[in-house]
Design a protein around this motif. Structure first.
Motif, PDB file in Angstrom:
ATOM      1  N   VAL A 841       5.636  -7.087  -5.572  1.00 39.75           N
ATOM      2  CA  VAL A 841       5.761  -8.263  -4.855  1.00 39.75           C
ATOM      3  C   VAL A 841       4.667  -9.248  -5.291  1.00 39.75           C
ATOM      4  O   VAL A 841       3.395  -9.008  -5.019  1.00 39.75           O
ATOM      5  CB  VAL A 841       6.187  -8.258  -3.613  1.00 39.75           C
ATOM      6  CG1 VAL A 841       6.698  -9.765  -2.917  1.00 39.75           C
ATOM      7  CG2 VAL A 841       7.192  -7.254  -3.374  1.00 39.75           C
ATOM      8  N   LYS A 842       5.006 -10.445  -5.825  1.00 38.30           N
ATOM      9  CA  LYS A 842       4.090 -11.365  -5.936  1.00 38.30           C
ATOM     10  C   LYS A 842       4.148 -12.506  -5.361  1.00 38.30           C
ATOM     11  O   LYS A 842       5.572 -13.197  -5.504  1.00 38.30           O
ATOM     12  CB  LYS A 842       3.964 -11.784  -7.433  1.00 38.30           C
ATOM     13  CG  LYS A 842       3.398 -10.696  -8.334  1.00 38.30           C
ATOM     14  CD  LYS A 842       3.357 -10.959 -10.053  1.00 38.30           C
ATOM     15  CE  LYS A 842       2.790  -9.690 -10.794  1.00 38.30           C
ATOM     16  NZ  LYS A 842       2.539 -10.019 -12.113  1.00 38.30           N
ATOM     17  N   GLY A 843       3.399 -13.196  -4.641  1.00 35.58           N
ATOM     18  CA  GLY A 843       3.616 -14.427  -3.553  1.00 35.58           C
ATOM     19  C   GLY A 843       2.433 -14.932  -3.043  1.00 35.58           C
ATOM     20  O   GLY A 843       1.174 -14.579  -3.328  1.00 35.58           O
ATOM     21  N   VAL A 844       2.656 -15.803  -2.058  1.00 35.54           N
ATOM     22  CA  VAL A 844       1.425 -16.286  -1.337  1.00 35.54           C
ATOM     23  C   VAL A 844       1.733 -15.906   0.204  1.00 35.54           C
ATOM     24  O   VAL A 844       2.949 -16.404   0.743  1.00 35.54           O
ATOM     25  CB  VAL A 844       1.767 -17.867  -1.583  1.00 35.54           C
ATOM     26  CG1 VAL A 844       0.256 -18.575  -0.794  1.00 35.54           C
ATOM     27  CG2 VAL A 844       1.261 -18.166  -3.005  1.00 35.54           C
ATOM     28  N   TYR A 845       0.724 -15.574   0.902  1.00 32.47           N
ATOM     29  CA  TYR A 845       1.043 -14.923   2.104  1.00 32.47           C
ATOM     30  C   TYR A 845       1.137 -16.233   3.182  1.00 32.47           C
ATOM     31  O   TYR A 845       0.541 -17.116   3.031  1.00 32.47           O
ATOM     32  CB  TYR A 845      -0.028 -14.130   2.577  1.00 32.47           C
ATOM     33  CG  TYR A 845       0.135 -13.575   3.896  1.00 32.47           C
ATOM     34  CD1 TYR A 845       0.719 -12.179   4.023  1.00 32.47           C
ATOM     35  CD2 TYR A 845      -0.201 -13.905   5.167  1.00 32.47           C
ATOM     36  CE1 TYR A 845       1.063 -11.455   5.265  1.00 32.47           C
ATOM     37  CE2 TYR A 845      -0.288 -13.116   6.456  1.00 32.47           C
ATOM     38  CZ  TYR A 845       0.453 -12.115   6.137  1.00 32.47           C
ATOM     39  OH  TYR A 845       0.556 -11.125   7.428  1.00 32.47           O
ATOM     40  N   ASP A 846       2.697 -16.073   4.080  1.00 31.89           N
ATOM     41  CA  ASP A 846       2.546 -16.841   5.123  1.00 31.89           C
ATOM     42  C   ASP A 846       2.295 -16.391   6.301  1.00 31.89           C
ATOM     43  O   ASP A 846       2.798 -15.463   6.952  1.00 31.89           O
ATOM     44  CB  ASP A 846       4.190 -17.330   5.086  1.00 31.89           C
ATOM     45  CG  ASP A 846       4.446 -18.303   6.202  1.00 31.89           C
ATOM     46  OD1 ASP A 846       3.615 -18.686   6.890  1.00 31.89           O
ATOM     47  OD2 ASP A 846       5.723 -18.648   6.288  1.00 31.89           O
ATOM     48  N   PRO A 847       1.201 -16.803   7.214  1.00 32.31           N
ATOM     49  CA  PRO A 847       0.577 -16.388   8.380  1.00 32.31           C
ATOM     50  C   PRO A 847       1.508 -16.506   9.526  1.00 32.31           C
ATOM     51  O   PRO A 847       1.317 -15.889  10.659  1.00 32.31           O
ATOM     52  CB  PRO A 847      -0.761 -16.931   8.388  1.00 32.31           C
ATOM     53  CG  PRO A 847      -0.594 -18.265   7.725  1.00 32.31           C
ATOM     54  CD  PRO A 847       0.227 -17.840   6.462  1.00 32.31           C
ATOM     55  N   ALA A 848       2.449 -17.296   9.441  1.00 35.73           N
ATOM     56  CA  ALA A 848       3.227 -17.949  10.674  1.00 35.73           C
ATOM     57  C   ALA A 848       4.149 -16.863  10.946  1.00 35.73           C
ATOM     58  O   ALA A 848       4.713 -16.879  12.219  1.00 35.73           O
ATOM     59  CB  ALA A 848       4.094 -19.122  10.342  1.00 35.73           C
ATOM     60  N   ASP A 849       4.599 -15.908   9.989  1.00 37.27           N
ATOM     61  CA  ASP A 849       5.445 -15.010  10.368  1.00 37.27           C
ATOM     62  C   ASP A 849       5.064 -13.781   9.622  1.00 37.27           C
ATOM     63  O   ASP A 849       5.024 -13.604   8.473  1.00 37.27           O
ATOM     64  CB  ASP A 849       7.086 -15.219   9.933  1.00 37.27           C
ATOM     65  CG  ASP A 849       8.058 -14.705  10.626  1.00 37.27           C
ATOM     66  OD1 ASP A 849       7.868 -13.695  11.543  1.00 37.27           O
ATOM     67  OD2 ASP A 849       9.302 -14.880  10.376  1.00 37.27           O
ATOM     68  N   GLY A 850       4.961 -12.457  10.342  1.00 32.91           N
ATOM     69  CA  GLY A 850       4.312 -11.379   9.746  1.00 32.91           C
ATOM     70  C   GLY A 850       5.358 -11.109   8.345  1.00 32.91           C
ATOM     71  O   GLY A 850       6.455 -11.074   8.336  1.00 32.91           O
ATOM     72  N   MET A 851       4.391 -10.691   7.452  1.00 35.13           N
ATOM     73  CA  MET A 851       4.894 -10.836   5.870  1.00 35.13           C
ATOM     74  C   MET A 851       5.283  -9.522   5.346  1.00 35.13           C
ATOM     75  O   MET A 851       6.484  -9.100   4.502  1.00 35.13           O
ATOM     76  CB  MET A 851       4.113 -11.685   5.137  1.00 35.13           C
ATOM     77  CG  MET A 851       4.086 -13.116   5.345  1.00 35.13           C
ATOM     78  SD  MET A 851       5.725 -13.581   4.377  1.00 35.13           S
ATOM     79  CE  MET A 851       5.361 -13.193   2.694  1.00 35.13           C
ATOM     80  N   PHE A 852       4.410  -8.467   5.555  1.00 35.53           N
ATOM     81  CA  PHE A 852       4.557  -7.218   4.884  1.00 35.53           C
ATOM     82  C   PHE A 852       5.342  -6.260   5.672  1.00 35.53           C
ATOM     83  O   PHE A 852       5.045  -5.889   6.576  1.00 35.53           O
ATOM     84  CB  PHE A 852       2.977  -6.492   4.474  1.00 35.53           C
ATOM     85  CG  PHE A 852       2.223  -7.455   3.711  1.00 35.53           C
ATOM     86  CD1 PHE A 852       2.628  -8.509   2.726  1.00 35.53           C
ATOM     87  CD2 PHE A 852       0.915  -7.139   3.562  1.00 35.53           C
ATOM     88  CE1 PHE A 852       1.838  -8.951   1.897  1.00 35.53           C
ATOM     89  CE2 PHE A 852      -0.118  -7.851   2.621  1.00 35.53           C
ATOM     90  CZ  PHE A 852       0.670  -8.667   1.805  1.00 35.53           C
ATOM     91  N   GLU A 853       6.685  -6.091   4.922  1.00 35.72           N
ATOM     92  CA  GLU A 853       7.426  -4.900   5.763  1.00 35.72           C
ATOM     93  C   GLU A 853       7.893  -4.144   4.797  1.00 35.72           C
ATOM     94  O   GLU A 853       7.729  -3.978   3.527  1.00 35.72           O
ATOM     95  CB  GLU A 853       8.649  -5.899   6.283  1.00 35.72           C
ATOM     96  CG  GLU A 853       8.306  -6.971   7.272  1.00 35.72           C
ATOM     97  CD  GLU A 853       8.090  -6.376   8.598  1.00 35.72           C
ATOM     98  OE1 GLU A 853       8.433  -5.191   8.840  1.00 35.72           O
ATOM     99  OE2 GLU A 853       7.608  -6.942   9.407  1.00 35.72           O
TER     100      GLU A 853
END
Length: 1006
Positions: A841-853
């Motif tokens: 997975v490549k992307g940009v992390y969004d801290p507003a909603d837990g991301m890594f699942e």
């Protein structure tokens, strides 16, 4: 029981069906809302509470919010369901998502004691010293003037009014002060009046209730820790005019005697100050929160319903709400909260049903099952509901149904009763059972002759602040004594109601030799082990005695009573107040069976359930339902009263009524009865003939040999990918890490705190500029490359790129699971190779909603003991699925059997079935699907048995437990909360068994 009763019994309306606690936890969309309501109806539910919850993205109480509310009301109306309101953003109620406490005047206050020599933190902007005292070693005290000095051997004790701090759970505001009536009026203005503006046309029609959730006068979590430097014990409730209200109610100064709230032996009458303090607090919460809301709801023709924080024991009520029975007076549908598979606290249900009986409240709701975990079974659900219905509850609120399963949402106190569970048919079978049981147990009135004085006010006398180090302790010593009395009365089948002293003072009276509490009449009174009674209670009991009533006491509270002991309690009370008996062959009452008797005109309704438990010592940690094993094959039910012409045994699952054999002896109807594991029975006693079958004859049955044919899974198999690598991040790149631990570590590199379920709601958080790029690798192995296409289920945003072995995945696949929040991409098997593979997975992390699942591979493959994809090794057989390449499979399995009948027959009987299952169902030839509600899943299946070959299909339902976890928590948890899924105590996954373990015994009925 007239024609309308039989109409309801045959087809219970929405009023008697459960309400789903529907978690609105994402961006709401009209089509998805309507689809999920359809799923609820398929599952037999009667309605839902629209419950703002963790993860909500649609702004709470915005115009878009109300548009979605109106969509749901419209859909419910079309389906003859109820669309119910919920009065808060998350919980506890009263804050309107933090808006009420935006005004500092409405922010929660609490009273603290601090020793000056410990340098307590005092914020001049938010804290106020109310008084200073000099305290001696023997706990004597004197009040100090502002300039007063200590003497030798004295220590200065400060009493501080503190204002609660802002916390994320209230969206960055403090909790609200519910003892302040103006705060409640602001809450009504922001919440209830907004609903009235948008929804009033359906009030009293489709919209019949509004749920208040855990209101409290002291929200301790996140407000103040017991070990905060300088402060002694836990805080006590306070509001700005508390001392004035106290003096007005009790006619002396509280401020002058504050040490008596904290110190154990400050004065001989310190207990009176404590009693008066909590009486004032309970009164203010009742009059300033519950009364205004109850009056508003009555005026607007909807029911004020819900439950109260800390209701389960004496200490909890004192800490959180004072006394719950006072508050029920203003609720049109009072309720309780019984969560998990481990809690069996009879006090909670009895307090609610007592007040409901006394104030004529037909419905009493219970929020059930939450935090029970994914593997909570249908058997457990029935058992949990049965004992509560036997104690006067008659409507279920199913905790919880998720709108979305994305991120932390899927860890929000599962299991899920919504679309994602996939078990709607099984839920529907249990729904029929409880809907019909609710129809029966709302007819007429409870038969209850005994009033037990509730010792709440007496308990307050011994509750002092310096000794309170935590509000989390499950039971005080007094609680255990009181709980044992409640249990003893119920186990000896001496049914009773509680008498709240405050309600007796307001609504008690003596008439025709009976003591009335509200609308309910009693023939005898029992005073528990108490030391003090209110003077008003004493007076009404004296009047009752003068009119010929009997008053008994287990303590030394009052000399003008009959003093009895626990040992001879039944001897004294049984002749006066017994309304039913459930005894064994030896005539001894069976303690593991609870009963509930109602009278409707000349007809009586009796319900009894086997709890499988007796002699409970810890009501919060009882064994799970499947391990409650007590049975009584030869029980005898006795119901004193007039003789009857008919007794009918009622089956709430099917609605079938059957004539039941009985005798009448010694002034009682006698019913021989057997109680198997967790078995329940419902009887109607009447002179009126009912449309029923004759149950006296025995049906001839013949054993048949059945042959296993095959087993077919109804969903794709799964492989869980919950370990990943994060190269170039500086976070242990050489070894895959548990994905939730990795997420926490990565957030630290972004300068963020750990994501958890208590964060500010997403709708209030501006979308951040996403600047931290990442590349995440999920490894997995294949022993045999699958021949068919597989599917990747994931939760990443659409602007992220996903690759399989460096080939970008672009083709979407159909949804594999019902529910909202997962996305699906097709993986061509040609992309896979034997050995190591990677999803990237490549992307940009969004801290507003837990991301890594975690992600999930789905398809027609097996998973071997090394967690490698491999070919299915032939057809699925009997036994544990985990040993057959299906360790993470979370759907249902259909087992096909065949048998040969010599001649035609009217149906078959299935005895005990050995299955590890959420539930099972049976289908004979082309007949309907039959779902028993409890293990060991016996059933009689009506339908033609053909001469020659017949087909029996047994469907085994599982849950999402082996797909969603928790996998790595090795410590037993009482409640499956979000934290439970983040534990990582061991690297090996722990799963639970599912499967049909043996060929069942089948007879056909001639």
């Amino acid at each position: 029981m007239n024609k309308s009763f039989f109409d309801l019994w045959g087809s219970p309306s929405a009023a008697y069906r459960s309400r789903l606690f529907w978690s609105w936890n994402s961006l709401l969309e009209e089509s998805e809302l309507r689809r999920q309501i359809g799923d609820m109806q398929t599952a037999g539910m009667g309605g839902f509470f629209m419950h703002s919850r963790i993860g909500l993205e649609t702004p709470y109480l915005s115009e878009e919010w109300f548009r979605m509310v109106q969509v749901c009301i419209d859909e419910a109306r079309k389906r003859n369901m109820n669309a119910e309101l919920y009065d808060e953003d998350r919980w506890p109620s009263g804050s309107c998502g933090g808006q009420v406490a935006a005004n500092q005047d409405f922010q929660m206050r609490f009273l603290c004691a601090a020793y000056a020599d410990r340098n307590p933190r005092i914020d001049p902007e938010r804290d106020k010293i109310l008084a200073r005292f000099a305290v001696r070693k023997n706990h004597g005290y004197r009040k100090l003037s502002p300039s007063g000095k200590l003497r030798a051997g004295e220590r200065e004790l400060l009493f501080v009014r503190r204002i609660a701090e802002p916390i994320s759970w209230f969206n960055g505001q403090p909790p609200p002060d519910l003892m302040n009536k103006q705060a409640t009026m602001r809450f009504l203005e922001l919440t209830h009046e907004a609903y009235n503006k948008h929804c009033q046309a359906e009030f009293g029609k489709t919209v019949t209730g509004i749920f208040t959730d855990e209101p409290t006068y002291l929200y301790v979590n996140g407000v103040m820790n017991s070990d905060e430097p300088g402060y002694a014990g836990q805080p006590l409730p306070w509001t700005e005019r508390f001392a004035w209200h106290f003096s007005r109610r009790h006619h002396y100064s509280l401020i002058d005697r504050l040490p008596e709230l904290w110190l154990p032996r400050s004065r001989k009458d310190a207990g009176q100050v404590r009693r008066d303090f909590f009486d004032t607090a309970a009164h203010l919460l009742s009059e300033h929160y519950f009364k205004p809301i109850g009056e508003w709801c009555r005026k607007h023709h909807i029911a004020f319903t819900g439950h109260i924080l800390g209701e389960d024991n004496l200490a909890g009520q004192t800490a959180r709400s004072g006394e719950v029975m006072r508050h029920y007076k203003y609720m049109q549908e009072p309720g309780i909260d019984i969560l998990t598979n481990h809690a069996q606290y009879y006090l909670t249900a009895k307090q609610c049903s007592s007040a409901a009986h006394q104030y004529g409240r037909k419905f009493r709701i219970s929020e059930m099952y939450g935090g029970g975990g994914w593997d909570l079974s249908l058997t457990a659900m029935k058992a949990i509901g049965d004992w509560q219905y036997a104690l006067g509850i008659n409507r279920r609120c199913l905790h919880l149904g998720w709108y979305s399963v994305k991120g932390e949402r899927k860890r929000d106190f599962p299991l899920d009763f919504g679309s994602f569970s996939g078990n709607r048919e099984a839920f529907a079978a249990l729904e029929e059972y409880f809907a019909r049981l609710g129809v029966a147990l709302t007819q007429g009135e409870e038969c209850c002759k005994l009033l037990v004085i509730h010792p709440m006010e007496d308990f307050w006398r011994g509750y002092y602040g310096e000794a309170i180090v935590s509000y989390a302790a499950p039971d005080s010593a007094e609680d255990k004594v009181f709980a044992a009395l409640v249990q003893q009365l119920l186990e000896q089948h001496l049914d009773f109601d509680f008498g709240c002293e405050d309600l007796l003072a307001a609504d008690g009276r003596v008439k025709k030799g009976q003591l009335f509490a509200g609308k309910a009449a009693y023939q005898a009174v029992l005073i528990p082990e108490m030391t003090h009674l209110r003077e008003s209670t004493r007076k009404i009991l004296q009047e009752f005695q003068s009119a010929g009533g009997k008053v008994f006491s287990l303590g030394a509270v009052w000399k003008n009573v009959v003093k009895i002991s626990r040992e001879n309690l039944q001897e004294h009370l049984s002749p006066l107040v017994r309304t039913f008996s459930i005894a064994g062959a030896d005539g001894v009452e069976l303690p593991h069976i609870l009963g509930h008797l109602r009278k409707d005109g000349k007809k009586r309704i009796f319900f009894a359930c086997n709890t499988g438990l007796a002699g409970i010592t810890d009501h919060f940690r009882v064994p799970v339902a499947e391990k409650r094993l007590l049975v009584s094959p030869k029980a005898k039910i006795r119901i004193p009263g007039e003789p009857v012409k008919h007794v009918y045994h009622a089956d709430p699952v099917t609605g079938k009524l059957t004539e039941y054999p009985f005798e009448y002896e010694d002034g009682a109807v006698v019913l021989p009865c057997s109680f198997g594991k967790l078995e329940s029975h419902l009887f109607f006693l009447t002179d009126t003939p009912f449309p029923a079958e004759n149950g006296t004859g025995k049906r001839n049955a013949k054993r048949v040999d059945i042959q296993f044919v095959n087993a077919r899974p109804e969903e794709s198999n799964a492989l869980v990918l919950d370990h990943a690598l994060l190269p170039a991040s500086g976070i242990a790149p050489e070894k895959p890490r548990f994905i939730l631990e990795l997420d926490t570590e990565f957030r630290k590199t972004c300068g963020l705190g750990a994501y958890n379920w208590r964060v500010v709601q997403p709708y209030l958080v501006p979308k951040p500029a996403r600047s931290k790029a990442f590349e995440l690798h999920y490894p997995f192995r294949t022993a045999d490359v699958p021949e068919k296409e597989i599917v990747l289920a994931h939760e990443f945003p659409e602007d992220h790129e996903l690759f399989c072995n460096n080939v970008k995945l672009t083709r979407k696949a159909p949804a594999a699971f019902p529910g909202h929040g997962l996305q699906y991409l097709a993986i061509d098997p040609a992309l896979l190779r034997q050995g190591e593979n990677f999803i990237t997975v490549k992307g940009v992390y969004d801290p507003a909603d837990g991301m890594f699942e975690a992600m999930y591979l789905l398809g027609d493959f097996a998973v071997n003991g090394r967690d490698e994809l491999t070919e299915m090794s032939g057809k699925t057989m009997l036994g544990d699925w985990r040993n057959q390449g299906l360790p993470y499979y979370s759907g249902s399995m259909v087992y096909t059997f065949e048998f040969t009948a010599e001649k035609a027959a009217s149906g078959i009987r299935i005895g005990e079935v050995d299955a590890s299952a959420f539930a099972v169902s049976y289908k004979l030839n082309d007949g309907p699907e039959i779902i028993p509600c409890a293990e060991p899943f016996p059933a009689e299946i009506a339908g033609p048995v053909k001469p020659g070959k017949n087909v029996l299909r047994i469907r085994v339902f599982s849950t999402r437990r082996n797909l969603m976890g928790p996998f790595y928590c090795r410590i037993e948890q009482a409640i499956a909360g979000p934290w439970y899924f983040r534990r990582y105590d061991a690297p090996e996954r722990e799963t639970v068994p599912y499967g049909l373990n043996a060929v069942p015994q089948v007879e056909y009925l001639e």
